[in-house]
Enzyme design. Structure first.
Site, PDB file in Angstrom:
ATOM      1  N   HIS A  47       0.857  -1.192   0.000  1.00  0.00           N
ATOM      2  CA  HIS A  47       0.000   0.000   0.000  1.00  0.00           C
ATOM      3  C   HIS A  47       0.892   1.239   0.000  1.00  0.00           C
ATOM      4  CE1 HIS A  47      -3.936  -1.880   1.708  1.00  0.00           C
ATOM      5  NE2 HIS A  47      -3.278  -2.745   0.955  1.00  0.00           N
ATOM      6  N   GLU A  49       0.871   3.953   1.663  1.00  0.00           N
ATOM      7  CA  GLU A  49       1.274   4.427   2.995  1.00  0.00           C
ATOM      8  C   GLU A  49       2.429   3.605   3.544  1.00  0.00           C
ATOM      9  OE1 GLU A  49      -3.363   4.579   3.068  1.00  0.00           O
ATOM     10  OE2 GLU A  49      -1.800   3.448   2.025  1.00  0.00           O
ATOM     11  N   CYS A  77      -6.523   2.134   5.264  1.00  0.00           N
ATOM     12  CA  CYS A  77      -7.193   0.913   5.718  1.00  0.00           C
ATOM     13  C   CYS A  77      -6.692   0.570   7.125  1.00  0.00           C
ATOM     14  CB  CYS A  77      -6.878  -0.235   4.753  1.00  0.00           C
ATOM     15  SG  CYS A  77      -5.153  -0.778   4.813  1.00  0.00           S
TER      16      CYS A  77
END
Length: 143
Positions: A47, A49, A77
């Protein structure tokens, strides 16, 4: 957020969902950049991030990112929200809300859970229309 949006756009070329992220240190310097790489790398933790947080930690030479801000085009998430707390990021700025998997207010609110030992400041909805449009365009052509 502009640079995070550019990173998000670059993910599309490799079939990844257009999400981009930056870690900015207290001086305003970008010390971590990331975009979704799950498809490219075959890695479920790819992801934006996580990629940006890993790069920032490497740049700093430590896992604590105190004083830093994570800027991301989509609400994190649960995995990414947990990483934000674990990295001790001071601030989170995000664009589009994620009603299906968001963990910063949509489905859960991991980063503001009073039971945890760290809670970053949150600013949401920054350039949300642009972030949302990128995601909608991507899914319109990939589903």
């Amino acid at each position: 957020m502009g640079e995070a949006l550019d990173l998000a756009r670059s993910a599309v070329a490799e079939g990844d969902v257009p999400v981009g992220a930056l870690v900015v240190d207290p001086s305003g310097a970008v010390i971590g950049r990331g975009r979704n790489t799950r498809e490219r790398d075959g890695d479920p933790t790819g992801h934006a991030e996580i990629v940006a947080i890993r790069e920032a930690a490497a740049a700093r030479g430590e896992w604590r990112l105190e004083g830093c801000t994570l800027v991301v085009t989509l609400e994190p998430c649960t995995m990414c929200a947990g990483a934000i707390v674990a990295a001790r990021l001071d601030r989170l700025v995000f664009g589009a809300w994620d009603d299906k998997a968001g963990a910063v207010g949509s489905l859960w609110d991991v980063v503001r859970d009073r039971r945890l030992n760290h809670r970053p400041e949150v600013r949401s909805g920054v350039r949300a229309p642009e972030s949302t449009a990128l995601l909608q365009e991507f899914f319109a052509t990939h589903r």
